[in-house]
Motif scaffolding. Structure first.
Motif, PDB file in Angstrom:
ATOM      1  N   ILE A  99      70.381   8.534  90.199  1.00 54.67           N
ATOM      2  CA  ILE A  99      71.091   8.310  88.928  1.00 54.67           C
ATOM      3  C   ILE A  99      70.201   8.688  87.752  1.00 54.67           C
ATOM      4  N   ALA A 100      68.914   8.318  87.829  1.00 54.88           N
ATOM      5  CA  ALA A 100      67.976   8.643  86.754  1.00 54.88           C
ATOM      6  C   ALA A 100      67.780  10.155  86.626  1.00 54.88           C
ATOM      7  N   VAL A 101      67.704  10.863  87.754  1.00 49.81           N
ATOM      8  CA  VAL A 101      67.551  12.321  87.730  1.00 49.81           C
ATOM      9  C   VAL A 101      68.767  12.977  87.086  1.00 49.81           C
ATOM     10  N   ILE A 102      69.957  12.544  87.469  1.00 49.14           N
ATOM     11  CA  ILE A 102      71.186  13.101  86.886  1.00 49.14           C
ATOM     12  C   ILE A 102      71.232  12.822  85.387  1.00 49.14           C
ATOM     13  N   ALA A 103      70.836  11.613  85.004  1.00 52.20           N
ATOM     14  CA  ALA A 103      70.826  11.254  83.581  1.00 52.20           C
ATOM     15  C   ALA A 103      69.817  12.086  82.803  1.00 52.20           C
ATOM     16  N   ALA A 104      68.664  12.396  83.421  1.00 51.86           N
ATOM     17  CA  ALA A 104      67.643  13.211  82.747  1.00 51.86           C
ATOM     18  C   ALA A 104      68.088  14.665  82.621  1.00 51.86           C
ATOM     19  N   LEU A 105      68.852  15.157  83.586  1.00 51.57           N
ATOM     20  CA  LEU A 105      69.330  16.541  83.533  1.00 51.57           C
ATOM     21  C   LEU A 105      70.445  16.723  82.499  1.00 51.57           C
ATOM     22  N   PHE A 106      71.173  15.650  82.229  1.00 54.95           N
ATOM     23  CA  PHE A 106      72.267  15.707  81.252  1.00 54.95           C
ATOM     24  C   PHE A 106      72.027  14.652  80.170  1.00 54.95           C
ATOM     25  N   PRO A 107      71.095  14.935  79.253  1.00 53.57           N
ATOM     26  CA  PRO A 107      70.652  13.928  78.279  1.00 53.57           C
ATOM     27  C   PRO A 107      71.723  13.469  77.291  1.00 53.57           C
ATOM     28  N   LYS A 108      72.789  14.253  77.094  1.00 55.32           N
ATOM     29  CA  LYS A 108      73.809  13.867  76.107  1.00 55.32           C
ATOM     30  C   LYS A 108      74.451  12.533  76.458  1.00 55.32           C
ATOM     31  N   TRP A 109      74.713  12.314  77.747  1.00 54.80           N
ATOM     32  CA  TRP A 109      75.308  11.054  78.160  1.00 54.80           C
ATOM     33  C   TRP A 109      74.396  10.261  79.090  1.00 54.80           C
ATOM     34  N   GLY A 110      73.220  10.806  79.373  1.00 58.25           N
ATOM     35  CA  GLY A 110      72.319  10.176  80.339  1.00 58.25           C
ATOM     36  C   GLY A 110      71.865   8.784  79.950  1.00 58.25           C
ATOM     37  N   SER A 111      71.399   8.609  78.700  1.00 59.85           N
ATOM     38  CA  SER A 111      70.895   7.299  78.285  1.00 59.85           C
ATOM     39  C   SER A 111      71.987   6.248  78.317  1.00 59.85           C
ATOM     40  N   VAL A 174      57.885  12.659  78.894  1.00 63.13           N
ATOM     41  CA  VAL A 174      56.817  13.605  79.248  1.00 63.13           C
ATOM     42  C   VAL A 174      56.081  14.027  77.983  1.00 63.13           C
ATOM     43  N   GLN A 175      54.884  14.561  78.162  1.00 64.93           N
ATOM     44  CA  GLN A 175      54.111  15.035  77.015  1.00 64.93           C
ATOM     45  C   GLN A 175      54.834  16.226  76.379  1.00 64.93           C
ATOM     46  N   PRO A 176      55.047  16.206  75.054  1.00 68.80           N
ATOM     47  CA  PRO A 176      55.792  17.305  74.405  1.00 68.80           C
ATOM     48  C   PRO A 176      55.190  18.683  74.661  1.00 68.80           C
ATOM     49  N   PHE A 177      53.857  18.779  74.628  1.00 69.22           N
ATOM     50  CA  PHE A 177      53.231  20.092  74.817  1.00 69.22           C
ATOM     51  C   PHE A 177      53.462  20.609  76.235  1.00 69.22           C
ATOM     52  N   SER A 178      53.587  19.696  77.212  1.00 72.17           N
ATOM     53  CA  SER A 178      53.836  20.118  78.592  1.00 72.17           C
ATOM     54  C   SER A 178      55.209  20.759  78.723  1.00 72.17           C
ATOM     55  N   GLU A 179      56.195  20.127  78.098  1.00 72.89           N
ATOM     56  CA  GLU A 179      57.553  20.661  78.158  1.00 72.89           C
ATOM     57  C   GLU A 179      57.652  21.982  77.393  1.00 72.89           C
ATOM     58  N   GLU A 180      56.966  22.044  76.250  1.00 64.82           N
ATOM     59  CA  GLU A 180      56.966  23.277  75.466  1.00 64.82           C
ATOM     60  C   GLU A 180      56.290  24.411  76.220  1.00 64.82           C
ATOM     61  N   LEU A 181      55.221  24.082  76.941  1.00 63.62           N
ATOM     62  CA  LEU A 181      54.531  25.094  77.738  1.00 63.62           C
ATOM     63  C   LEU A 181      55.442  25.627  78.834  1.00 63.62           C
ATOM     64  N   MET A 182      56.178  24.741  79.501  1.00 66.92           N
ATOM     65  CA  MET A 182      57.108  25.167  80.549  1.00 66.92           C
ATOM     66  C   MET A 182      58.203  26.058  79.966  1.00 66.92           C
ATOM     67  N   GLN A 183      58.686  25.704  78.789  1.00 60.49           N
ATOM     68  CA  GLN A 183      59.732  26.499  78.141  1.00 60.49           C
ATOM     69  C   GLN A 183      59.213  27.866  77.721  1.00 60.49           C
ATOM     70  N   SER A 184      57.947  27.914  77.268  1.00 63.24           N
ATOM     71  CA  SER A 184      57.355  29.192  76.876  1.00 63.24           C
ATOM     72  C   SER A 184      57.185  30.129  78.058  1.00 63.24           C
ATOM     73  N   ARG A 197      58.808  16.787  85.488  1.00 61.36           N
ATOM     74  CA  ARG A 197      59.441  15.480  85.316  1.00 61.36           C
ATOM     75  C   ARG A 197      59.222  14.559  86.532  1.00 61.36           C
ATOM     76  N   ILE A 198      59.455  15.083  87.732  1.00 70.90           N
ATOM     77  CA  ILE A 198      59.296  14.243  88.932  1.00 70.90           C
ATOM     78  C   ILE A 198      57.846  13.774  89.114  1.00 70.90           C
ATOM     79  N   PRO A 199      56.833  14.665  89.010  1.00 73.64           N
ATOM     80  CA  PRO A 199      55.448  14.162  89.095  1.00 73.64           C
ATOM     81  C   PRO A 199      55.122  13.123  88.023  1.00 73.64           C
ATOM     82  N   ASN A 200      55.671  13.316  86.826  1.00 76.76           N
ATOM     83  CA  ASN A 200      55.413  12.366  85.743  1.00 76.76           C
ATOM     84  C   ASN A 200      56.044  11.001  86.011  1.00 76.76           C
ATOM     85  N   SER A 201      57.087  10.972  86.834  1.00 72.18           N
ATOM     86  CA  SER A 201      57.811   9.720  87.087  1.00 72.18           C
ATOM     87  C   SER A 201      57.206   8.881  88.199  1.00 72.18           C
TER      88      SER A 201
END
Length: 279
Positions: A99-111, A174-184, A197-201
């Motif tokens: 449930i947490a993974v699905i919520a993280a993948l779809f943040p608009k309604w996840g929280s 997660v650390q913002p720079f980590s996510e930005e690095l992955m996106q770059s 995300r999974i290792p961080n959890s």
């Protein structure tokens, strides 16, 4: 030229700053407290403080004798309770993490979804257990099977809510720079999930398990009070109290405490081993 005079730290201050001494204190002091309570209990000092008698609050030696004389019967009920607690814990934790993974993948309604799931944590076990017992009456003609399913569902619901909340935090904080690095690096959602995300959890999973493990034992014990099939440590506590067999009831209470302590200790050991590798 002014020089600051360094004052020598007192022995007490040095002891308070010594990590080995602090670690020893965290083990020795609770152990000493337990020994003091045990001595007061066995010598009936505790009975005088609580204004009770040895019939209602049996001596530890009497409880130990009953446990020794009924090892096979107690272990049969212990394994029944442990089975319910472990299966419910595993199923609830896995479902909560999904449930947490699905919520993280779809943040608009996840929280919002996690908040709704967290509401299950507010349901009292005393109210949930009889409801589940009634709902599962059509599962099987065998009372043992029906009772087992009802008890596992109670434990699963309790553990699911706790895991989903903590796992969602680990997946999203997660650390913002980590996510930005992955996106770059043009990483997709799947790669971000698996590699970031999974290792961080993982630490958050063990935080959830530290709460879920004792909760699974408690919910298993309480659900046994209302189960159809008379087996399990919780049911034996109830039956012996009804029959005024307080010494036997206390023997099962001690067994319930040992179940919780052992399961929590195993969780702590697993955390230390896995988090060292994770780090």
């Amino acid at each position: 030229m002014n020089q600051k005079i360094k004052r020598k730290k007192s022995l007490w201050r040095r002891m308070q700053e010594n990590r080995k001494i602090l670690a020893a204190e965290s083990t020795v002091l609770p152990l000493l407290l337990g020994i003091v309570i045990f001595i007061c209990w066995e010598t009936q000092i505790l009975h005088g403080i609580l204004h009770t008698d040895t019939f209602t609050l049996p001596l530890p030696s009497r409880i130990a004798n009953i446990m020794g004389d009924n090892v096979n019967k107690i272990m049969t009920n212990v394994w029944a309770t442990v089975f319910v607690a472990l299966i419910g814990l595993a199923a609830g934790s896995l479902l909560g993490y999904v449930i947490a993974v699905i919520a993280a993948l779809f943040p608009k309604w996840g929280s919002s979804g996690v908040t709704i799931v967290a509401a299950f944590n507010a349901i009292p076990i005393v109210a949930l257990a009889p409801v589940m017992t009634n709902w599962t009456k059509g599962v099987s003609e065998d009372a043992n099977t029906r009772s087992m399913v009802a008890k596992i569902l109670v434990v699963m619901i309790v553990c699911m809510a706790n895991m989903s909340i903590n796992a969602y935090r680990g997946l999203t904080e997660v650390q913002p720079f980590s996510e930005e690095l992955m996106q770059s690096l043009v990483a997709g959602k799947k790669e971000v999930l698996v590699k970031l995300r999974i290792p961080n959890s993982i630490p958050y999973i063990f935080t959830a398990l530290k709460v879920a493990v004792p909760s699974s034992v408690i919910s298993a014990l309480v659900s046994e009070y209302f189960a159809e099939y008379i087996i399990g440590v919780g049911r034996q506590i109830r039956e012996n109290i009804v029959l005024a067999q307080y010494s036997t009831a206390w023997a099962y209470i001690v067994a319930a405490c040992l179940i919780g302590i052992i399961m929590y200790a195993v969780t702590m050991i697993a955390e230390n081993i896995l988090l060292k590798k994770h780090a």
